[in-house]
Design a protein around this motif. Sequence first.
Motif, PDB file in Angstrom:
ATOM      1  N   GLN A  70       0.824  -1.202   0.000  1.00 57.88           N
ATOM      2  CA  GLN A  70       0.000   0.000   0.000  1.00 57.88           C
ATOM      3  C   GLN A  70       0.858   1.250   0.000  1.00 57.88           C
ATOM      4  OE1 GLN A  70      -3.217  -0.103   2.730  1.00 57.88           O
ATOM      5  NE2 GLN A  70      -3.793  -2.172   2.195  1.00 57.88           N
ATOM      6  N   ALA A  71       0.272   2.338  -0.437  1.00 55.08           N
ATOM      7  CA  ALA A  71       0.976   3.626  -0.488  1.00 55.08           C
ATOM      8  C   ALA A  71       1.341   4.069   0.919  1.00 55.08           C
ATOM      9  CB  ALA A  71       0.090   4.666  -1.156  1.00 55.08           C
ATOM     10  N   PRO A  72       2.451   4.771   1.069  1.00 59.34           N
ATOM     11  CA  PRO A  72       2.830   5.272   2.394  1.00 59.34           C
ATOM     12  C   PRO A  72       1.792   6.253   2.926  1.00 59.34           C
ATOM     13  CG  PRO A  72       4.504   5.808   0.742  1.00 59.34           C
ATOM     14  CD  PRO A  72       3.391   5.113   0.046  1.00 59.34           C
ATOM     15  N   GLU A  73       1.790   6.414   4.245  1.00 52.67           N
ATOM     16  CA  GLU A  73       0.831   7.304   4.904  1.00 52.67           C
ATOM     17  C   GLU A  73       0.914   8.738   4.383  1.00 52.67           C
ATOM     18  OE1 GLU A  73      -1.463   6.585   7.364  1.00 52.67           O
ATOM     19  OE2 GLU A  73      -0.994   4.458   7.161  1.00 52.67           O
ATOM     20  N   VAL A  74       2.120   9.201   4.028  1.00 51.48           N
ATOM     21  CA  VAL A  74       2.294  10.582   3.591  1.00 51.48           C
ATOM     22  C   VAL A  74       1.740  10.824   2.193  1.00 51.48           C
ATOM     23  CG1 VAL A  74       4.289  11.031   5.048  1.00 51.48           C
ATOM     24  CG2 VAL A  74       4.623  10.116   2.754  1.00 51.48           C
ATOM     25  N   ALA A  75       1.527   9.747   1.431  1.00 51.67           N
ATOM     26  CA  ALA A  75       1.001   9.900   0.078  1.00 51.67           C
ATOM     27  C   ALA A  75      -0.478  10.273   0.134  1.00 51.67           C
ATOM     28  CB  ALA A  75       1.172   8.607  -0.714  1.00 51.67           C
ATOM     29  N   GLN A  76      -0.891  11.052  -0.841  1.00 50.35           N
ATOM     30  CA  GLN A  76      -2.292  11.446  -0.905  1.00 50.35           C
ATOM     31  C   GLN A  76      -3.116  10.243  -1.356  1.00 50.35           C
ATOM     32  OE1 GLN A  76      -3.121  14.432  -3.840  1.00 50.35           O
ATOM     33  NE2 GLN A  76      -4.934  15.133  -2.793  1.00 50.35           N
ATOM     34  N   PRO A  77      -4.175   9.891  -0.631  1.00 50.10           N
ATOM     35  CA  PRO A  77      -4.999   8.751  -1.037  1.00 50.10           C
ATOM     36  C   PRO A  77      -5.554   8.951  -2.442  1.00 50.10           C
ATOM     37  CG  PRO A  77      -5.627   9.534   1.152  1.00 50.10           C
ATOM     38  CD  PRO A  77      -4.662  10.528   0.583  1.00 50.10           C
ATOM     39  N   VAL A  78      -5.661   7.863  -3.175  1.00 52.43           N
ATOM     40  CA  VAL A  78      -6.139   7.926  -4.554  1.00 52.43           C
ATOM     41  C   VAL A  78      -7.548   8.495  -4.616  1.00 52.43           C
ATOM     42  CG1 VAL A  78      -6.728   6.537  -6.573  1.00 52.43           C
ATOM     43  CG2 VAL A  78      -4.656   6.035  -5.285  1.00 52.43           C
ATOM     44  N   ALA A  79      -8.395   8.137  -3.654  1.00 50.80           N
ATOM     45  CA  ALA A  79      -9.778   8.613  -3.654  1.00 50.80           C
ATOM     46  C   ALA A  79      -9.841  10.136  -3.607  1.00 50.80           C
ATOM     47  CB  ALA A  79     -10.544   8.010  -2.493  1.00 50.80           C
ATOM     48  N   GLU A  80      -8.876  10.760  -2.897  1.00 47.57           N
ATOM     49  CA  GLU A  80      -8.865  12.213  -2.818  1.00 47.57           C
ATOM     50  C   GLU A  80      -8.184  12.834  -4.029  1.00 47.57           C
ATOM     51  OE1 GLU A  80      -7.212  13.527   0.872  1.00 47.57           O
ATOM     52  OE2 GLU A  80      -8.399  12.100   2.023  1.00 47.57           O
ATOM     53  N   ALA A  81      -7.244  12.105  -4.614  1.00 44.37           N
ATOM     54  CA  ALA A  81      -6.477  12.645  -5.729  1.00 44.37           C
ATOM     55  C   ALA A  81      -7.298  12.681  -7.012  1.00 44.37           C
ATOM     56  CB  ALA A  81      -5.212  11.828  -5.954  1.00 44.37           C
ATOM     57  N   ILE A  82      -8.182  11.711  -7.191  1.00 47.28           N
ATOM     58  CA  ILE A  82      -8.962  11.616  -8.426  1.00 47.28           C
ATOM     59  C   ILE A  82     -10.414  11.964  -8.113  1.00 47.28           C
ATOM     60  CG2 ILE A  82      -9.735  10.076 -10.268  1.00 47.28           C
ATOM     61  CD1 ILE A  82      -7.204   8.407  -9.710  1.00 47.28           C
ATOM     62  N   PRO A  83     -10.950  12.991  -8.763  1.00 47.76           N
ATOM     63  CA  PRO A  83     -12.355  13.322  -8.503  1.00 47.76           C
ATOM     64  C   PRO A  83     -13.272  12.192  -8.955  1.00 47.76           C
ATOM     65  CG  PRO A  83     -11.490  14.608 -10.333  1.00 47.76           C
ATOM     66  CD  PRO A  83     -10.349  13.846  -9.757  1.00 47.76           C
ATOM     67  N   ILE A  84     -14.352  12.009  -8.228  1.00 47.83           N
ATOM     68  CA  ILE A  84     -15.311  10.964  -8.580  1.00 47.83           C
ATOM     69  C   ILE A  84     -16.011  11.363  -9.869  1.00 47.83           C
ATOM     70  CG2 ILE A  84     -17.406   9.775  -7.843  1.00 47.83           C
ATOM     71  CD1 ILE A  84     -16.476  10.229  -4.950  1.00 47.83           C
ATOM     72  N   GLN A  85     -15.991  10.451 -10.808  1.00 50.97           N
ATOM     73  CA  GLN A  85     -16.601  10.708 -12.104  1.00 50.97           C
ATOM     74  C   GLN A  85     -17.840   9.844 -12.256  1.00 50.97           C
ATOM     75  OE1 GLN A  85     -13.803  10.344 -15.252  1.00 50.97           O
ATOM     76  NE2 GLN A  85     -12.318  11.687 -14.298  1.00 50.97           N
ATOM     77  N   PRO A  86     -18.772  10.304 -13.068  1.00 49.43           N
ATOM     78  CA  PRO A  86     -19.959   9.481 -13.295  1.00 49.43           C
ATOM     79  C   PRO A  86     -19.576   8.161 -13.958  1.00 49.43           C
ATOM     80  CG  PRO A  86     -19.892  11.324 -14.824  1.00 49.43           C
ATOM     81  CD  PRO A  86     -18.791  11.529 -13.843  1.00 49.43           C
ATOM     82  N   LYS A  87     -20.408   7.135 -13.744  1.00 50.76           N
ATOM     83  CA  LYS A  87     -20.097   5.816 -14.282  1.00 50.76           C
ATOM     84  C   LYS A  87     -20.042   5.837 -15.804  1.00 50.76           C
ATOM     85  CE  LYS A  87     -21.333   1.013 -14.174  1.00 50.76           C
ATOM     86  NZ  LYS A  87     -22.023  -0.060 -13.543  1.00 50.76           N
ATOM     87  N   TYR A  88     -20.927   6.574 -16.430  1.00 50.16           N
ATOM     88  CA  TYR A  88     -20.961   6.614 -17.884  1.00 50.16           C
ATOM     89  C   TYR A  88     -20.546   7.995 -18.366  1.00 50.16           C
ATOM     90  CZ  TYR A  88     -23.665   2.414 -17.130  1.00 50.16           C
ATOM     91  OH  TYR A  88     -24.074   1.180 -16.720  1.00 50.16           O
ATOM     92  N   PRO A  89     -19.647   8.064 -19.325  1.00 48.65           N
ATOM     93  CA  PRO A  89     -19.218   9.373 -19.836  1.00 48.65           C
ATOM     94  C   PRO A  89     -20.324  10.022 -20.655  1.00 48.65           C
ATOM     95  CG  PRO A  89     -18.259   7.627 -21.146  1.00 48.65           C
ATOM     96  CD  PRO A  89     -18.970   6.960 -19.992  1.00 48.65           C
ATOM     97  N   GLU A  90     -20.322  11.355 -20.657  1.00 46.54           N
ATOM     98  CA  GLU A  90     -21.288  12.064 -21.476  1.00 46.54           C
ATOM     99  C   GLU A  90     -20.916  11.955 -22.950  1.00 46.54           C
ATOM    100  OE1 GLU A  90     -21.937  16.044 -20.078  1.00 46.54           O
ATOM    101  OE2 GLU A  90     -21.923  15.382 -18.000  1.00 46.54           O
ATOM    102  N   ALA A  91     -19.625  11.827 -23.199  1.00 45.64           N
ATOM    103  CA  ALA A  91     -19.127  11.679 -24.571  1.00 45.64           C
ATOM    104  C   ALA A  91     -17.788  10.970 -24.503  1.00 45.64           C
ATOM    105  CB  ALA A  91     -18.967  13.047 -25.215  1.00 45.64           C
ATOM    106  N   PHE A  92     -17.330  10.490 -25.649  1.00 49.43           N
ATOM    107  CA  PHE A  92     -16.003   9.886 -25.677  1.00 49.43           C
ATOM    108  C   PHE A  92     -15.362  10.165 -27.028  1.00 49.43           C
ATOM    109  CE2 PHE A  92     -18.730   6.645 -27.423  1.00 49.43           C
ATOM    110  CZ  PHE A  92     -17.977   6.069 -28.422  1.00 49.43           C
TER     111      PHE A  92
END
Length: 107
Positions: A70-92
């Motif tokens: 696992q990532a070290p404690e000082v690393a920013q958690p992935v959940a906070e680093a990546i904004p939550i995106q909708p399951k389906y994209p509006e476009a691709f």
Amino acid sequence: MLSTLDNTSICERQEAAMKEFCKFLHEPIPEKVALVPCNSVGALLHWKVLLLLAASLSEEERAYWVLNFQAPEVAQPVAEAIPIQPKYPEAFDAHFHLDRTLHRLQL
């Protein structure tokens, strides 16, 4: 998976890091690091090599590495680093393969 037709290159900074990695592991240091054919354990630091290795892991193997290293404690958690995106994209971007897009969306 790497081939001579691939346009992947190694910049000076990457090559220096690869040579230092070899030195750290007490491995032979090549005069010039090459990916094709791979001539050094230092190539493991190249992004393309790491990507290919990660892509070749099964779901079970990926879960093992994530759980046990696992990532070290000082690393920013992935959940906070990546904004939550909708399951389906509006476009691709139609440039991408539809089968890969559908697979990623679990359709």
